[in-house]
Design a protein around this motif. Structure first.
Motif, PDB file in Angstrom:
ATOM      1  N   MET A 396     -17.949 -71.256 -14.305  1.00  0.00           N
ATOM      2  CA  MET A 396     -16.701 -71.429 -13.575  1.00  0.00           C
ATOM      3  C   MET A 396     -15.859 -72.539 -14.205  1.00  0.00           C
ATOM      4  N   GLN A 400     -12.261 -72.604 -16.539  1.00  0.00           N
ATOM      5  CA  GLN A 400     -11.082 -73.397 -16.182  1.00  0.00           C
ATOM      6  C   GLN A 400     -10.671 -74.386 -17.271  1.00  0.00           C
ATOM      7  N   SER A 449      -7.667 -66.040 -16.980  1.00  0.00           N
ATOM      8  CA  SER A 449      -9.057 -66.321 -16.675  1.00  0.00           C
ATOM      9  C   SER A 449      -9.939 -65.144 -17.082  1.00  0.00           C
ATOM     10  N   LEU A 452     -12.012 -65.208 -12.860  1.00  0.00           N
ATOM     11  CA  LEU A 452     -11.430 -65.082 -11.517  1.00  0.00           C
ATOM     12  C   LEU A 452     -10.905 -63.674 -11.264  1.00  0.00           C
ATOM     13  N   ASP A 453     -10.827 -63.312  -9.993  1.00  0.00           N
ATOM     14  CA  ASP A 453     -10.451 -61.964  -9.584  1.00  0.00           C
ATOM     15  C   ASP A 453      -8.989 -61.928  -9.136  1.00  0.00           C
ATOM     16  N   ASP A 467     -17.322 -62.895  -4.114  1.00  0.00           N
ATOM     17  CA  ASP A 467     -16.663 -64.190  -4.219  1.00  0.00           C
ATOM     18  C   ASP A 467     -16.854 -64.752  -5.629  1.00  0.00           C
ATOM     19  N   THR A 468     -16.284 -65.920  -5.864  1.00  0.00           N
ATOM     20  CA  THR A 468     -16.299 -66.464  -7.222  1.00  0.00           C
ATOM     21  C   THR A 468     -17.708 -66.764  -7.698  1.00  0.00           C
ATOM     22  N   GLN A 469     -18.577 -67.260  -6.811  1.00  0.00           N
ATOM     23  CA  GLN A 469     -19.950 -67.538  -7.231  1.00  0.00           C
ATOM     24  C   GLN A 469     -20.660 -66.252  -7.653  1.00  0.00           C
ATOM     25  N   ALA A 472     -19.482 -65.393 -11.000  1.00  0.00           N
ATOM     26  CA  ALA A 472     -20.063 -66.309 -11.984  1.00  0.00           C
ATOM     27  C   ALA A 472     -21.510 -65.936 -12.288  1.00  0.00           C
TER      28      ALA A 472
END
Length: 512
Positions: A396, A400, A449, A452-453, A467-469, A472
């Motif tokens: 993650m 970024q 990115s 990310l969605d 979700d992001t986790q 990842a």
């Protein structure tokens, strides 16, 4: 052993065949800022802090315990040495620091991945030091060597990460006195990015130098910086013999050291920003000056690891305004010394890669970019106040880091960037999606990115509402599945294997 490795590297057929069949993953060049540094201190404030730091060194002094050699060097240089306390006359530390180089080129075994630390550059390196790891499948647990190797592979494959780092996690299944050998071996063989050496004991620093002699050649190591290492000061104002012993080894061998206080404001330094900056400057001046007593011209980086404290629980806090003020101010002080600067990272006190982690990390990463940091350790993967290296947070954060690259570019103002042809073509009431300027620039116009969605709700829902986790976790699995080891001359690999085996056999295991 090292001699044969150098001969093989010079033109062996096996090495050439390995290079031809290797798969190389794209790595962005280190950041070169085209934006101004953010400065919070006035000229008057800077002068006050510098004068106060000189007063600390002259009147209060710093401790060099259990280190008679260091005390002798200070005494010879003109310091007042009483017991283990060293009081440094006003101006002496600053004069000694003047021989340190303003920029450092750290050589990677893949020369396309060399980094230049200093000036307006920013080099990004991963998390360093946690004894625990966390992932979605296994939760929080003690780190192993297998975990360490996975992090090195992820670092190698992360586009925006320039450096392989050092102790990306502490492999607790390997004896304390031998794990540095396995960690260095992993950095040298699983990645071809620059890496860090061991500092947990002077002999381990020497092992690091010796292994680099095999990888790069002994003469090359003496003439070039091939390692960066983290030398922490025991704040307040104590320079322990283990860290100073490692610093001595690296300085004598022309290898770079980050000389960095480890400060939790309110516990190891005053609660005020100005007071903390005074102590940071005094400590770094003394540490860098000592490196120059060992070897004038030794490469060093001025460090500042500073966070605040929760006055209710005593826990360290991250991403706070006070930490930002100190980070910005320390950058100004480093530039006045004409030294490279280390600070900031993906800091968070959160236990999970959640919203708290994202807020605190974003604040910390951006303050690092704007404060003029040249070497950012802990740029990805940090969790739970530095106790945990998180696989999900690693990818993650690494994703970024691309925003820092794009922010640092600044704003272009050439003819294409002015886009007057597009404005004329579209006119009032139109849209830019199909105009010639958009068609020519859309591929590179915006940072994108890889994690990310941004899909419509219906698509996101149909794909499992992840979700992001969760995204990842999937990315970690894919990166590790796609990993291919970078080529390394077989003769060098054999020599490294033999060195590690010999050193491990030389002493019994110790887990303390």
């Amino acid at each position: 052993m090292a001699e044969s490795a150098r001969r093989a590297r010079g033109g062996g057929g096996a090495a050439r065949r390995a290079a031809r069949t290797a798969v190389s993953f794209e790595t962005a060049r280190y950041i070169e800022r085209n934006i101004p540094n953010f400065e919070v201190l006035t000229e008057e404030a800077l002068e006050i802090i510098e004068q106060n730091a000189d007063a600390v060194l002259e009147e209060i002094g710093v401790n060099f315990p259990d280190n008679p050699e260091a005390l002798a060097l200070w005494r010879e240089a003109g310091a007042d040495v009483q017991g283990e306390r060293v009081r440094i006359p006003r101006g002496l530390a600053r004069k000694l620091c003047s021989t340190a180089p303003s920029t450092i080129t750290q050589v990677a075994r893949n020369r396309d991945r060399d980094v230049v630390i200093g000036g307006r550059n920013l080099v990004l390196a991963p998390v360093y030091g946690p004894p625990f790891v966390r992932d979605a499948a296994g939760g929080r647990r003690y780190a192993t060597m297998a975990d360490f190797e996975k992090f090195v592979k992820l670092g190698y494959m992360s586009k925006w990460l320039h450096h392989s780092g050092g102790t990306v996690c502490e492999p607790t299944d390997i004896p304390v006195n031998k794990r540095h050998l396995d960690m260095l071996h992993a950095h040298m063989t699983l990645s071809d990015k620059p890496f860090m050496g061991s500092v947990t004991e002077p002999s381990r620093a020497q092992d690091s130098v010796d292994m680099c002699g095999i990888l790069f050649g002994k003469d090359f190591v003496q003439e070039n910086t091939v390692m960066t290492s983290l030398i922490n000061i025991n704040s307040p104002m104590t320079f322990d013999d283990v860290m100073m012993g490692a610093l001595k080894v690296y300085a004598e061998n022309n290898q770079a050291c980050i000389i960095s206080p480890f400060i939790v404001g309110g516990a190891m330094a005053p609660v005020s920003v100005a007071g903390t900056l005074t102590q940071v400057l005094a400590e770094t001046l003394a540490g860098i000056a000592y490196s120059q007593l060992v070897r004038p011209g030794a490469p060093v980086i001025m460090g500042a690891f500073v966070t605040s404290i929760d006055m209710n629980s005593g826990a360290p806090t991250f991403g706070t305004p006070e930490a930002a003020h100190i980070t910005y101010g320390a950058g100004q002080l480093a530039r006045r010394l004409n030294l490279p600067y280390r600070s900031a990272g993906s800091f968070t006190g959160s236990k999970l890669p959640d919203a708290q982690a994202a807020y605190e990390t974003s604040n910390s990463l951006n303050m690092g970019l704007l404060s003029g940091v040249n070497f950012m350790l802990h740029a990805c993967g940090w969790l739970e106040g530095g106790l945990v290296s998180s696989f999900e947070k690693f990818v993650m954060d690494a994703d970024q880091l691309g925003t820092l690259h794009h922010l640092a570019r600044g704003v272009e103002i050439d003819v294409n960037a002015q886009a007057m042809d597009a404005i004329r073509e579209v006119g009032p009431g139109g849209h830019y999606l199909g105009c010639a300027h958009t068609q020519s620039n859309f591929r590179d116009a915006f940072w994108k990115s890889d994690l990310l969605d941004y899909k419509p709700f219906e698509t996101w829902s149909d794909e499992g509402a992840r979700d992001t986790q969760s995204l990842a976790t999937a990315r970690v699995e894919k990166m590790l599945a796609d990993y291919q080891q970078p080529a390394l001359d077989p003769t060098i690999r054999e020599a490294l294997d033999a060195f590690v085996a010999t050193r491990k056999a030389a002493e019994p295991d110790s887990f303390s």
